[in-house]
Design a protein around this motif. Structure first.
Motif, PDB file in Angstrom:
ATOM      1  N   LEU A 512     -86.953  82.826  28.613  1.00  0.00           N
ATOM      2  CA  LEU A 512     -88.130  83.342  27.903  1.00  0.00           C
ATOM      3  C   LEU A 512     -88.585  84.679  28.475  1.00  0.00           C
ATOM      4  O   LEU A 512     -89.205  85.479  27.766  1.00  0.00           O
ATOM      5  N   ALA A 513     -88.276  84.914  29.744  1.00  0.00           N
ATOM      6  CA  ALA A 513     -88.634  86.194  30.376  1.00  0.00           C
ATOM      7  C   ALA A 513     -87.554  87.250  30.151  1.00  0.00           C
ATOM      8  O   ALA A 513     -87.652  88.361  30.666  1.00  0.00           O
ATOM      9  N   ARG A 514     -86.528  86.884  29.363  1.00  0.00           N
ATOM     10  CA  ARG A 514     -85.415  87.789  29.037  1.00  0.00           C
ATOM     11  C   ARG A 514     -84.691  88.258  30.288  1.00  0.00           C
ATOM     12  O   ARG A 514     -84.444  89.452  30.478  1.00  0.00           O
ATOM     13  N   ASP A 515     -84.339  87.327  31.147  1.00  0.00           N
ATOM     14  CA  ASP A 515     -83.562  87.662  32.338  1.00  0.00           C
ATOM     15  C   ASP A 515     -82.321  88.449  31.912  1.00  0.00           C
ATOM     16  O   ASP A 515     -81.554  87.996  31.054  1.00  0.00           O
ATOM     17  N   PRO A 516     -82.096  89.638  32.489  1.00  0.00           N
ATOM     18  CA  PRO A 516     -80.981  90.485  32.046  1.00  0.00           C
ATOM     19  C   PRO A 516     -79.624  89.791  32.130  1.00  0.00           C
ATOM     20  O   PRO A 516     -78.765  89.988  31.259  1.00  0.00           O
ATOM     21  N   GLY A 517     -79.413  89.008  33.182  1.00  0.00           N
ATOM     22  CA  GLY A 517     -78.145  88.296  33.310  1.00  0.00           C
ATOM     23  C   GLY A 517     -77.923  87.329  32.165  1.00  0.00           C
ATOM     24  O   GLY A 517     -76.823  87.231  31.603  1.00  0.00           O
ATOM     25  N   TRP A 518     -78.986  86.591  31.820  1.00  0.00           N
ATOM     26  CA  TRP A 518     -78.885  85.645  30.709  1.00  0.00           C
ATOM     27  C   TRP A 518     -78.656  86.372  29.392  1.00  0.00           C
ATOM     28  O   TRP A 518     -77.779  85.992  28.597  1.00  0.00           O
ATOM     29  N   VAL A 519     -79.416  87.408  29.133  1.00  0.00           N
ATOM     30  CA  VAL A 519     -79.297  88.152  27.878  1.00  0.00           C
ATOM     31  C   VAL A 519     -77.873  88.681  27.715  1.00  0.00           C
ATOM     32  O   VAL A 519     -77.264  88.581  26.640  1.00  0.00           O
ATOM     33  N   ASN A 520     -77.324  89.212  28.774  1.00  0.00           N
ATOM     34  CA  ASN A 520     -75.966  89.754  28.707  1.00  0.00           C
ATOM     35  C   ASN A 520     -74.949  88.645  28.449  1.00  0.00           C
ATOM     36  O   ASN A 520     -74.025  88.802  27.636  1.00  0.00           O
ATOM     37  N   ALA A 521     -75.129  87.501  29.128  1.00  0.00           N
ATOM     38  CA  ALA A 521     -74.175  86.398  28.980  1.00  0.00           C
ATOM     39  C   ALA A 521     -74.164  85.857  27.552  1.00  0.00           C
ATOM     40  O   ALA A 521     -73.092  85.668  26.953  1.00  0.00           O
ATOM     41  N   ILE A 522     -75.343  85.615  26.983  1.00  0.00           N
ATOM     42  CA  ILE A 522     -75.385  85.003  25.655  1.00  0.00           C
ATOM     43  C   ILE A 522     -74.982  85.993  24.579  1.00  0.00           C
ATOM     44  O   ILE A 522     -74.337  85.640  23.582  1.00  0.00           O
ATOM     45  N   ARG A 523     -75.332  87.256  24.746  1.00  0.00           N
ATOM     46  CA  ARG A 523     -74.927  88.251  23.762  1.00  0.00           C
ATOM     47  C   ARG A 523     -73.414  88.495  23.815  1.00  0.00           C
ATOM     48  O   ARG A 523     -72.776  88.696  22.776  1.00  0.00           O
ATOM     49  N   THR A 524     -72.849  88.471  24.990  1.00  0.00           N
ATOM     50  CA  THR A 524     -71.403  88.624  25.116  1.00  0.00           C
ATOM     51  C   THR A 524     -70.679  87.455  24.452  1.00  0.00           C
ATOM     52  O   THR A 524     -69.693  87.645  23.724  1.00  0.00           O
ATOM     53  N   ALA A 525     -71.178  86.243  24.697  1.00  0.00           N
ATOM     54  CA  ALA A 525     -70.560  85.057  24.086  1.00  0.00           C
ATOM     55  C   ALA A 525     -70.640  85.130  22.563  1.00  0.00           C
ATOM     56  O   ALA A 525     -69.668  84.816  21.860  1.00  0.00           O
ATOM     57  N   ALA A 526     -71.801  85.550  22.048  1.00  0.00           N
ATOM     58  CA  ALA A 526     -71.978  85.635  20.593  1.00  0.00           C
ATOM     59  C   ALA A 526     -71.072  86.710  20.000  1.00  0.00           C
ATOM     60  O   ALA A 526     -70.464  86.525  18.939  1.00  0.00           O
ATOM     61  N   ALA A 527     -70.980  87.847  20.691  1.00  0.00           N
ATOM     62  CA  ALA A 527     -70.148  88.940  20.188  1.00  0.00           C
ATOM     63  C   ALA A 527     -68.666  88.568  20.192  1.00  0.00           C
ATOM     64  O   ALA A 527     -67.902  89.021  19.336  1.00  0.00           O
ATOM     65  N   ASN A 528     -68.266  87.742  21.159  1.00  0.00           N
ATOM     66  CA  ASN A 528     -66.860  87.356  21.271  1.00  0.00           C
ATOM     67  C   ASN A 528     -66.479  86.196  20.363  1.00  0.00           C
ATOM     68  O   ASN A 528     -65.298  85.861  20.240  1.00  0.00           O
ATOM     69  N   ALA A 529     -67.479  85.559  19.759  1.00  0.00           N
ATOM     70  CA  ALA A 529     -67.192  84.425  18.868  1.00  0.00           C
ATOM     71  C   ALA A 529     -66.386  84.922  17.672  1.00  0.00           C
ATOM     72  O   ALA A 529     -66.766  85.884  17.008  1.00  0.00           O
ATOM     73  N   GLN A 530     -65.277  84.277  17.418  1.00  0.00           N
ATOM     74  CA  GLN A 530     -64.429  84.689  16.301  1.00  0.00           C
ATOM     75  C   GLN A 530     -65.080  84.267  14.989  1.00  0.00           C
ATOM     76  O   GLN A 530     -65.316  83.082  14.747  1.00  0.00           O
ATOM     77  N   PRO A 531     -65.391  85.225  14.119  1.00  0.00           N
ATOM     78  CA  PRO A 531     -66.020  84.866  12.840  1.00  0.00           C
ATOM     79  C   PRO A 531     -65.060  84.066  11.977  1.00  0.00           C
ATOM     80  O   PRO A 531     -63.845  84.249  12.029  1.00  0.00           O
ATOM     81  N   ASP A 532     -65.617  83.153  11.228  1.00  0.00           N
ATOM     82  CA  ASP A 532     -64.823  82.334  10.314  1.00  0.00           C
ATOM     83  C   ASP A 532     -65.435  82.507   8.933  1.00  0.00           C
ATOM     84  O   ASP A 532     -66.397  81.842   8.574  1.00  0.00           O
ATOM     85  N   ASN A 533     -64.890  83.417   8.189  1.00  0.00           N
ATOM     86  CA  ASN A 533     -65.523  83.842   6.947  1.00  0.00           C
ATOM     87  C   ASN A 533     -64.962  83.172   5.705  1.00  0.00           C
ATOM     88  O   ASN A 533     -65.263  83.571   4.590  1.00  0.00           O
ATOM     89  N   GLY A 534     -64.143  82.161   5.884  1.00  0.00           N
ATOM     90  CA  GLY A 534     -63.555  81.499   4.736  1.00  0.00           C
ATOM     91  C   GLY A 534     -64.492  80.504   4.086  1.00  0.00           C
ATOM     92  O   GLY A 534     -65.608  80.241   4.546  1.00  0.00           O
ATOM     93  N   LEU A 535     -64.032  79.953   2.997  1.00  0.00           N
ATOM     94  CA  LEU A 535     -64.763  78.898   2.299  1.00  0.00           C
ATOM     95  C   LEU A 535     -64.189  77.570   2.764  1.00  0.00           C
ATOM     96  O   LEU A 535     -62.985  77.330   2.651  1.00  0.00           O
ATOM     97  N   HIS A 536     -65.047  76.693   3.293  1.00  0.00           N
ATOM     98  CA  HIS A 536     -64.575  75.450   3.904  1.00  0.00           C
ATOM     99  C   HIS A 536     -64.913  74.257   3.004  1.00  0.00           C
ATOM    100  O   HIS A 536     -66.064  73.821   2.946  1.00  0.00           O
ATOM    101  N   LEU A 537     -63.914  73.793   2.305  1.00  0.00           N
ATOM    102  CA  LEU A 537     -64.081  72.652   1.411  1.00  0.00           C
ATOM    103  C   LEU A 537     -63.330  71.464   1.997  1.00  0.00           C
ATOM    104  O   LEU A 537     -62.111  71.531   2.192  1.00  0.00           O
ATOM    105  N   ASP A 538     -64.044  70.397   2.295  1.00  0.00           N
ATOM    106  CA  ASP A 538     -63.432  69.193   2.842  1.00  0.00           C
ATOM    107  C   ASP A 538     -62.609  68.511   1.751  1.00  0.00           C
ATOM    108  O   ASP A 538     -63.161  68.127   0.703  1.00  0.00           O
ATOM    109  N   PRO A 539     -61.316  68.351   1.945  1.00  0.00           N
ATOM    110  CA  PRO A 539     -60.470  67.770   0.888  1.00  0.00           C
ATOM    111  C   PRO A 539     -60.937  66.392   0.427  1.00  0.00           C
ATOM    112  O   PRO A 539     -60.862  66.083  -0.770  1.00  0.00           O
ATOM    113  N   LEU A 540     -61.419  65.565   1.353  1.00  0.00           N
ATOM    114  CA  LEU A 540     -61.866  64.231   0.972  1.00  0.00           C
ATOM    115  C   LEU A 540     -63.093  64.313   0.072  1.00  0.00           C
ATOM    116  O   LEU A 540     -63.173  63.627  -0.954  1.00  0.00           O
ATOM    117  N   SER A 541     -64.054  65.151   0.431  1.00  0.00           N
ATOM    118  CA  SER A 541     -65.266  65.291  -0.384  1.00  0.00           C
ATOM    119  C   SER A 541     -64.925  65.793  -1.778  1.00  0.00           C
ATOM    120  O   SER A 541     -65.454  65.303  -2.790  1.00  0.00           O
TER     121      SER A 541
END
Length: 825
Positions: A512-541
């Protein structure tokens, strides 16, 4: 007067792209230019705007409302109106209207407004206005044409759409009485004892009308409903269901009955089905099947969604699961921490509702329901409120910035209908049920971060919730951005092993105090997350929706074939059996004998399913063939991936082992699993066949069986009643008849009292587990599970045997430690 329109010769603008439309609006100064991400989406939509169905995926904070409003205004400019913007609830409807005002766009809220039909205004409505049995758009006919329609937050609309297509009749309504009488014999055949509880108005007692009886009597059901079609409980849903009544399911409880189709047939609102262009706007959730199953989009024609290539970072979320960090942390401790944080920050808690509300009432600054939700949301947005508790609000509310700095979600979402409850009972942790739970939890986690630069701490609490979301199956059902943040949470938990509330609070304060180490860690993780932009339709449904549509067209062989193909692709035995029941529903129309054979085979694999006409084929609970320690080890090794999962399961079981008249089924289910976890073989005869004891445990011979009657819902203040003792006597007689030649079982009753009530006859040697013993048992059980995870204990049979003795869970020590003799009245 000067005619300014003559200056351009009365000609319409040449550029009708969405961005050009936006730039011509006399808009609020804060909308000076569109965001890059909005322009990108507009341009992408413009290239495919001639499609009937389009999907736009935008995370929160991307200006989704503006995107949608400008698309609809562009459609009007191109003569593709009327234009309709559909919101999941009134709170978001008000936000859309306010946003339109900032853009200087004309809107209307009445579908019959002349300006809407003339293409001069955008119609803004909630989803209930579109889908109801008396829809102004018409049911079975198109009264109001639609050119272009946007379903905003499509996932958030699902629960409402399902509710609109469901008939719910309380037991005070004569329709309930007539239908209960019509199907009484069928309910008795399914579960005699539960029928008696229904007739005693027990809201926890539920029995499904078998589909063969429902199909046989559907004309009579139609006549009863038609005769009461103006009834307040029936009038809004009946017109939506009357054509599909033969393929609905009906569940009857002691308090109400529900008639539910497998999927909402939204095409019956012809204006929606005939719309030239339908646009579904959603967040980037992991499953898009609802667009097919609940809105009738063609799975074969849905193209790739429109997703901006610009990064959609979901802000900073620190996700903490205190009970994963330290299993000894309980709800009381987490509550105290949140109350303390709420003195400075707005803290929002999301709970399933029901009895959970009573726990939070003394500590919450607000607990809004219904129309009050919007008012409290505004208060949160405008300043400090403190601790606010929302019931079942996993979507449809926006809490940006200081409106919510800490968001806590406790316990798994509740089921939304009786059919869903039946499915959960039959499927337990099968993939369809887990997917729905994970999706709702993820939706809830998004309430507190509404833009890229927003931040929030998310607390996940409750043993079941923690266990399921951290399981490999649950994790894989999360979207990539949330999965990345969960991975950071796992690493954080690794640094906080067995930390207490003070240490966890320090970490929260750092975020909540925006610790720089935390901010950098979570933003790096989010930026590195591979986007999945497809349409996901469950075959069973998708397959189940296709089968549903075939059945609506009375093409039952095709429906059965689709379901067989879908079943062939599954591996979970319980799910395969459940799918066979769905296939039998289709087969029964033309071949009752084949359908009954399929029902009988399905029930042998899943004892929670319908009982065939031929009756119950009881499968005896055999004695264990291994020692108790070996039986325990086999169960644990196959079920738990790590010690924390075992401890969380134990806590979840103990949470359900409480005296509560509204949670008796949960108690019996928890007792069943507890037996398995201590190395017994375990069964619930009354639940499976409608007779016999609530629970039964067996051990390796010569140890006797335990016949257990769980009276956790007792309200008696005068000892064990004659009725309760009578039920124990019946269970013992049933055991002697079913288990001829076996030694006399040990009779155990779980009850608030040890003494017999008035006129209650004693049973020789019967034992009683009262509240004190139950609490002692729960503590010892959690201790056993914790010990099994230490120093490789679960891998050593001798160590397991010693732990069973230490914690008094061998059969003889269990009886001597956790039960007492019955006292005479």
């Amino acid at each position: 007067m000067v005619d300014f329109t003559a200056l351009v010769g009365g000609q319409p603008p040449q550029d009708e792209t969405p961005r050009a439309v936006f730039m011509r609006l006399t808009r609020d100064p804060r909308f000076q230019f569109p965001r890059d991400i909005q322009t990108e989406v507009w341009n992408a939509w413009d290239t495919v705007s001639d499609r009937r169905d389009n999907v736009i995926k935008l995370n929160v904070g991307s200006g989704k409302m503006v995107v949608g409003l400008v698309i609809l205004q562009t459609a009007l400019s191109r003569g593709k109106g009327p234009a309709v913007f559909v919101c999941p609830n009134n709170q978001l409807l008000e936000q859309v209207i306010a946003e339109a005002a900032h853009l200087d766009l004309s809107v209307a809220e009445d579908p019959r407004d002349a300006s809407v039909r003339a293409g001069e205004a955008i119609l803004v409505i909630n989803v209930q206005t579109l889908f109801n049995g008396r829809s102004k758009f018409g049911v079975g006919e198109a009264r109001i044409p639609i050119g272009t329609i946007i379903i905003d937050d499509a996932h958030a609309c699902i629960a409402t759409v399902q509710e609109q297509f469901r008939i719910t009749v309380p037991n005070t309504n004569t329709v309930y009485t007539e239908l209960l009488a019509l199907f009484r014999d069928d309910l008795y055949q399914q579960n005699p004892s539960r029928l008696l509880s229904i007739e005693d108005a027990d809201p926890q007692a539920a029995v499904e009308v078998p589909f063969w009886s429902w199909q046989r009597q559907h004309v009579r059901v139609l006549e009863i409903l038609h005769a009461n079609r103006e009834n307040d409980d029936i009038q809004w849903a009946f017109p939506l269901l009357q054509e599909d009544l033969p393929i609905c399911r009906c569940i009857i409880t002691g308090s109400k009955l529900e008639i539910d189709p497998q999927f909402p047939a939204t095409d019956i609102v012809r204006s929606f089905d005939d719309a030239l262009h339908r646009i579904y706007m959603t967040a980037t959730l992991a499953d898009d099947s609802v667009l097919v199953t609940h809105f009738g989009a063609d799975a074969n024609e849905l193209a790739a969604p429109i997703v901006p290539t610009s990064p959609q970072i979901m802000g900073e979320r620190m996700i903490l699961m205190p009970q994963d960090i330290n299993p000894d942390i309980n709800l009381e401790m987490m509550k105290d921490m949140l109350v303390d944080i709420a003195a400075e920050h707005n803290v929002v808690v999301i709970i399933p509702g029901g009895k959970s509300r009573k726990f939070w009432e003394p500590y919450a600054n607000a607990m809004p329901l219904g129309d009050n939700v919007g008012t409290v949301v505004d208060q949160l947005r405008n300043g400090h409120v403190g601790l606010v508790v929302f019931s079942n609000r996993y979507d449809g509310i926006d809490l940006p910035g200081n409106a919510c700095r800490v968001l806590a979600i406790f316990d798994l979402p509740e089921v939304s209908s009786l059919v869903e409850a039946q499915n959960r009972n039959a499927l337990s942790e099968a993939q369809p049920m887990l997917r729905r739970q994970i999706e709702r939890i993820e939706q809830g986690m998004g309430r507190g971060v509404r833009s890229n630069d927003d931040y929030c701490v998310v607390i996940l609490g409750g043993a079941d919730l923690t266990r399921r979301i951290k399981s490999p199956e649950g994790r894989n059902m999360l979207t990539p951005p949330t999965r990345a943040q969960m991975d950071v949470a796992t690493q954080l938990a690794g640094q906080l092993v067995n930390a207490g509330i003070p240490e966890i609070r320090t970490v929260i304060d750092s975020a909540l105090a925006r610790d720089p180490g935390w901010v950098n860690a979570i933003r790096t993780a989010a930026a590195n997350a591979q986007p999945d932009n497809g349409l996901h339709l469950d075959p069973l449904s998708v397959a189940m929706r296709q089968a549903f549509d075939e059945r609506r067209d009375n093409n039952n062989p095709a429906a059965a074939h689709i379901l067989q193909e879908a079943n062939n692709a599954q591996t979970d035995p319980k799910l395969k059996a459940w799918l066979d029941i769905r296939r039998a529903e289709a087969i029964n129309v033309d071949n009752e004998e084949d359908a009954q054979r399929l029902v009988a085979a399905a029930r042998r694999r899943n004892r929670s399913l319908l009982v065939p006409i031929a009756g119950r084929d009881y499968l005896q609970l055999e004695p264990a063939t291994q020692t108790q320690a070996e039986t325990l080890q086999a169960y644990h090794v196959g079920r738990f991936i790590d010690p924390a999962s075992r401890i969380l399961e134990a806590k979840s079981i103990c949470d359900d082992l409480v005296f509560d008249k509204d949670r008796t089924r949960e108690f019996e289910a928890a007792l069943n699993v507890l037996g398995l976890m201590i190395g017994a073989k375990s069964q619930r005869p009354e639940n499976e066949i409608g007779e016999g004891p609530d629970n039964m445990w067996s051990w390796k011979l010569p140890q006797p069986y335990f016949v257990i009657e769980a009276k956790s819902g007792t309200t008696s203040d005068n000892g064990i009643s004659r009725v309760d003792m009578g039920q124990m006597n019946q269970s013992l007689r049933w055991f002697r008849a079913a288990y001829i030649g076996q030694a006399e079982p040990i009779a155990i009753m779980i009850h608030k009292h040890r003494n017999l009530g008035e006129r209650a006859a004693a049973i020789p040697d019967m034992r009683v587990v009262c509240e004190t013993e139950l609490n002692t048992l729960k503590i010892a059980f959690q201790g056993l599970c914790k010990s099994l995870g230490q120093d490789g204990a679960i891998n050593n049979i001798e160590t397991i045997s010693a732990l069973l003795r230490t914690h008094n869970f061998t059969p003889d020590r269990f009886v001597n430690t956790y039960t007492n003799v019955t006292l005479a009245n």
